[in-house]
Design an enzyme around this catalytic site. Structure first.
Site, mmCIF file in Angstrom:
data_model
loop_
_atom_site.group_PDB
_atom_site.id
_atom_site.type_symbol
_atom_site.label_atom_id
_atom_site.label_comp_id
_atom_site.label_asym_id
_atom_site.label_seq_id
_atom_site.Cartn_x
_atom_site.Cartn_y
_atom_site.Cartn_z
ATOM 1 C CB ALA A 153 105.846 86.671 -5.761
ATOM 2 C CE LYS A 161 87.820 75.278 -15.568
ATOM 3 N NZ LYS A 161 87.150 74.021 -15.256
ATOM 4 C CE LYS A 210 104.752 79.116 -1.922
ATOM 5 N NZ LYS A 210 105.524 79.901 -2.843
ATOM 6 C CG PHE A 265 100.854 63.143 -6.336
ATOM 7 C CD1 PHE A 265 99.918 64.170 -6.382
ATOM 8 C CD2 PHE A 265 100.895 62.224 -7.384
ATOM 9 C CE1 PHE A 265 99.041 64.285 -7.452
ATOM 10 C CE2 PHE A 265 100.014 62.336 -8.449
ATOM 11 C CZ PHE A 265 99.088 63.368 -8.494
ATOM 12 C CB THR A 267 98.226 72.372 -0.062
ATOM 13 O OG1 THR A 267 97.546 72.828 -1.232
ATOM 14 C CG2 THR A 267 97.555 71.127 0.463
ATOM 15 N NE ARG A 279 101.243 85.334 -1.654
ATOM 16 C CZ ARG A 279 101.929 84.929 -2.707
ATOM 17 N NH1 ARG A 279 102.301 85.809 -3.622
ATOM 18 N NH2 ARG A 279 102.232 83.673 -2.862
ATOM 19 C CG PHE A 290 107.599 83.272 -7.203
ATOM 20 C CD1 PHE A 290 106.406 82.817 -7.769
ATOM 21 C CD2 PHE A 290 108.071 84.510 -7.604
ATOM 22 C CE1 PHE A 290 105.723 83.581 -8.723
ATOM 23 C CE2 PHE A 290 107.389 85.282 -8.548
ATOM 24 C CZ PHE A 290 106.210 84.821 -9.089
#
Lengths: 558, 558
Positions: free
Chosen positions: B275, B107, B73, B383, B75, B96, B303
């Site tokens: 969220a 990570k 999202k 993808f 990206t 955000r 979300f």
């Protein structure tokens, strides 16, 4: 003479863009990381290069024991820096950052005062460049990782009763002093008693202020002793595996902050360790950077010379290889009168004999500082009610001690009021008379170091410590910590451990209540008396009055 | 196609000085407060002026329910922003800020991914411009002042068992979830049970993200309900007198942060509320500033659309008077397959029927978003393993729903891969077809609002809530809080409250476990299921691997 408040003067400051201030020290713009238009960090790369130069003379500003009258040590540090620039010298100052938390209790304050201040004052009393927040994060990451280690099986066999690493917050919050955490069942860990200190009391703060660079920082962080096993084996931060991430969190905080005085001269404001359980000076990195860029660097140490200068010499200078050229001891006529037994309400009336009676406090500090091989000048920070006869009494007394006292009016007049002091300090520095040596050698046994400080600096007859404390010191010597210097934590108001004993007392003894190992910072803390590491808020906290007024200016913070 | 990692790509970014990025939006240099050379805050004065302009079209990027396959999202938000700029539009993005604490557990991550990222990535995963630290300080100042009020006599008659204001820290620290504070005797206060949440869960965070300006911020902070008396009278932050000082602490944090995409387009990164117990969008101030400076503003909500878009519309847009022009729903072939029942390990093989079987999840989100009167485009985030037949299956399904799905390759190709989507979004926005309206009116009773969301968005049969919860809602209505919107806190993985129920389930009900009043933020939180507000660290925390490597680069953080 100005009767404006410090904040009024600070707000009227004609600040120059921080790049111009940096240019005075030949810092290229690309190595100044700006925070707004009036603050910047000096890049790590440039710091590394600047530190190697070692061109400047180091001038320490210290003081008599503080009294409620106020001495104006930071004001004199700033004024002297401006004064040196005014007489054509390339000078910078180095001072500590302010802690955020206490500002919500009592009012925050200026860095300096009157016409001798560092700006921007609001930012310096709020988040500044975020260094203390980074220290808080790094400290608390280690805390979380310790409890997390135990939660997941405690492979290091940590004795949960012997965890000595607490948490920190930059807030006056007495409710957090003593607590039981990890309540609520299996998923929240093993309940145990612990607490929070204020961020400036964190060993991470002391480490950041003593570390030479990021490698040294990481090594020192790794050395922190966080807990012990049931067999009393020390568990370090390195055992927990936190030192790398802590170093990453502190990478920006390690870069010294550059701001300016009211007269647009460069001021490094970096680090702010407690002056009792830590050494109370700005960072080694800032001092060394300044020494690489300026010909004269004026810095200060916390509290009076018995605590602040002694730690500056025996901890900071010893460990960082710094050699101060001159020390300025700040005194005021009013403080001499208080040392001479006058109550604060009566300070407005001339009282030469009280001045004379109070001077031995100053005299002992002069003698002590000279004992480190550093030439001394006394700065009499002028107050408008001082009379000529009172000032002369101080000058005469100081002359008898083989030193010189110079009246300074930087508070009212800025650099114009301090040229005589600046000229004398520069002469002394240029004469290279200093033969600096710390008070005791590294290899002296720990208890002997404590005795040496107590006898030579405090002029006590002896140190009182029970067997448990002596045994602890022996244990640390056996564990390889015997070569560390001592960091004394006692009242700043007296040479003794009794805050009410002004002047130059003798015949007292120094009772040691507790000793603590700061293995990362690299000193043994010796606690004499009550030391509060988490302040509380007063009945009517300043925070209740802090707000933006209708003009958009901050009220109540100063 | 790039197979470099996100951090490798981010480190190779050809960043432009932040002043140049600001200039693209006509922000004068004096109103850009730099933080280093690649980050800046936009001054409060300029924000006030920019917000008034309201020139831009607002584009929301939302998504299907998240799956372990990942949707991209952020990206897509970044890619679409770059794509709009690439086709000659003046566009900015708003996203955000990242929370620091969780980075030491798992990570940290990029803002975006592949060739569609916002930089500087390291700083954005560490302290950034200090906003979250300021929020932590402001929150904990209020906490300290509450305990201090009780310590000094409790004039407000606070029931110590009914203090609902906890403390916060930006750290994953399970030991702090549940604790007893103020132990240790008289000087430390009255022992009571409380705990810490992570900073992003703070109501101060939600308030900062919804406040229009400093005045509104202070008013909202004052409205926070912190405790109740024995008679259940609400005690607010204003009663404690903390809102002025909190506002002062937040003055810089209220100024939106400007950074850049890999393609040097402007990105506002500001605020980051949870969220679940909050609304999960970047700040109103950032969005409005961007809308005043750019023609197209691409933003995202947390979300899937059932939670994120619903709150974006019903809380943020409603309260800030924002009217979105277009919504982009992000889906992936892989996520459709997971919704169609394929296990993560099998996602690499073509499976058109599973794609078709999973599409109804997407279909329901399309229908829901359209229900708010906002035109929808579906972005299929490509993808490399996606087959043409699978992509076509999604496109066909979306066309049947009366919308359009466009394949996007911004991850691999940057703006070049997203021009079709950008063109279509701009066309839709320019057509001014949106007739935005929130789902329910302000004056609807609170329980009816919950039912409306559950039935119309989640397609549940009913809401289950015991009498105590219904009575609490009635009490709040009587106290004047009845006009607040609802902030649902439920699993993001399903339309239902059961995270394992993918697709587009029906016949379920929504059990309400707890309701909470966020009077300052201005919403009622409705908790359905377990909500964790203080995460813990895993067995092998990322922090153990984070460090500077020999090249001086940060390792282990990404």
């Amino acid at each position: 003479m100005s009767f404006k408040t410090d904040i009024e003067i600070a707000r009227e400051a004609q600040k120059r863009p921080i790049q111009e201030i940096g240019a005075k020290l030949d810092i290229p713009t690309e190595h100044l990381l700006p925070f707004g238009h009036d603050k910047a960090k000096v890049s790590q790369e440039f710091v590394a290069q600047a530190r190697a130069a070692k061109r400047g003379k180091l001038i320490l500003v210290t003081a008599i024991n503080p009294t409620p009258a106020g001495e104006g040590k930071t004001t004199t540090t700033v004024g002297l820096g401006d004064g040196l620039n005014a007489i054509g010298k390339k000078a910078a100052i180095c001072i500590r950052e302010a802690s955020l938390g206490p500002n919500f209790g009592m009012k925050g304050g200026a860095a300096g005062g009157g016409m001798a201040q560092v700006v921007p004052m609001e930012d310096m009393n709020l988040h500044f460049t975020g260094d203390f927040h980074a220290i808080t994060s790094a400290h608390n990451l280690l805390s979380a990782m310790i409890d997390n280690h135990i939660y997941w099986g405690n492979a290091l066999d940590i004795d949960e009763r012997r965890i000595v690493w607490r948490r920190v917050m930059d807030m006056n919050d007495r409710a957090l002093r003593d607590m039981v955490v990890s309540l609520g069942g299996v998923s929240n860990g093993f309940p145990r008693q612990t607490g929070f200190d204020i961020t400036v009391a964190s060993e991470v703060m002391a480490i950041l202020c003593l570390a030479a660079d990021l490698d040294d920082l990481q090594r020192r962080l790794g050395d922190i002793v966080v807990a012990y096993t049931r067999e009393k084996k020390a568990i370090t931060c390195r055992d927990i595996g936190a030192e790398g991430a802590m170093t990453v969190l502190l990478k920006d905080a390690m870069q010294p902050n550059l701001v300016q005085t009211l007269e647009n001269n460069p001021a490094f404001v970096h680090g702010g360790p407690f002056a009792n359980i830590a050494h109370g000076c700005n960072s080694v990195v800032a001092t060394q950077t300044a020494l690489g860029l300026a010909d004269y660097v004026v810095t200060e140490a916390g509290f009076g010379a018995d605590l602040g200068a002694e730690k500056f010499f025996d901890i900071k200078c010893r460990k960082a290889g710094l050699a101060p050229s001159v020390a300025v001891i700040v005194a005021t006529v009013r403080a001499m009168k208080m040392n001479g037994g006058v109550a604060k309400a009566d300070l407005g009336s001339e009282n030469v004999s009280a001045v004379e009676k109070g001077c031995p406090n100053l005299g002992r500090h002069i003698e002590n500082v000279k004992g480190f091989g550093v030439p001394v000048v006394v700065a009499i920070n002028h107050f408008h009610s001082d009379t000529e006869a009172e000032v002369q009494a101080v000058k005469d007394y100081v002359a008898e001690q083989g030193a010189e006292a110079i009246l300074c009016r930087h508070w009212a007049e800025g650099s114009k009021g301090v040229t005589e002091l600046a000229t004398r300090v520069a002469e002394l520095a240029d004469a290279d008379q200093a033969q600096f040596a710390p008070l005791y050698p590294d290899e002296m046994p720990l208890f002997d170091k404590i005795q040496t400080i107590a006898r030579r600096i405090y002029r006590a007859d002896d140190v009182l410590a029970d067997d448990k404390i002596r045994a602890q010191l022996k244990e640390w010597e056996a564990a390889g910590y015997g070569n560390l210097p001592i960091c004394m934590a006692k009242t700043q108001y007296s040479f003794t451990t009794d805050p009410t004993r002004r002047g130059a007392p003798t015949g007292h003894s120094v009772p040691v209540r507790e000793v603590r190992l700061s293995a990362g910072a690299g000193f043994i803390v010796v606690i004499c008396g009550e030391i509060m590491t988490m302040p509380g808020l007063p009945r009517k906290p300043a925070a209740e009055s802090i707000r933006f007024n209708e003009e958009g200016l901050i009220e109540g913070l100063f």
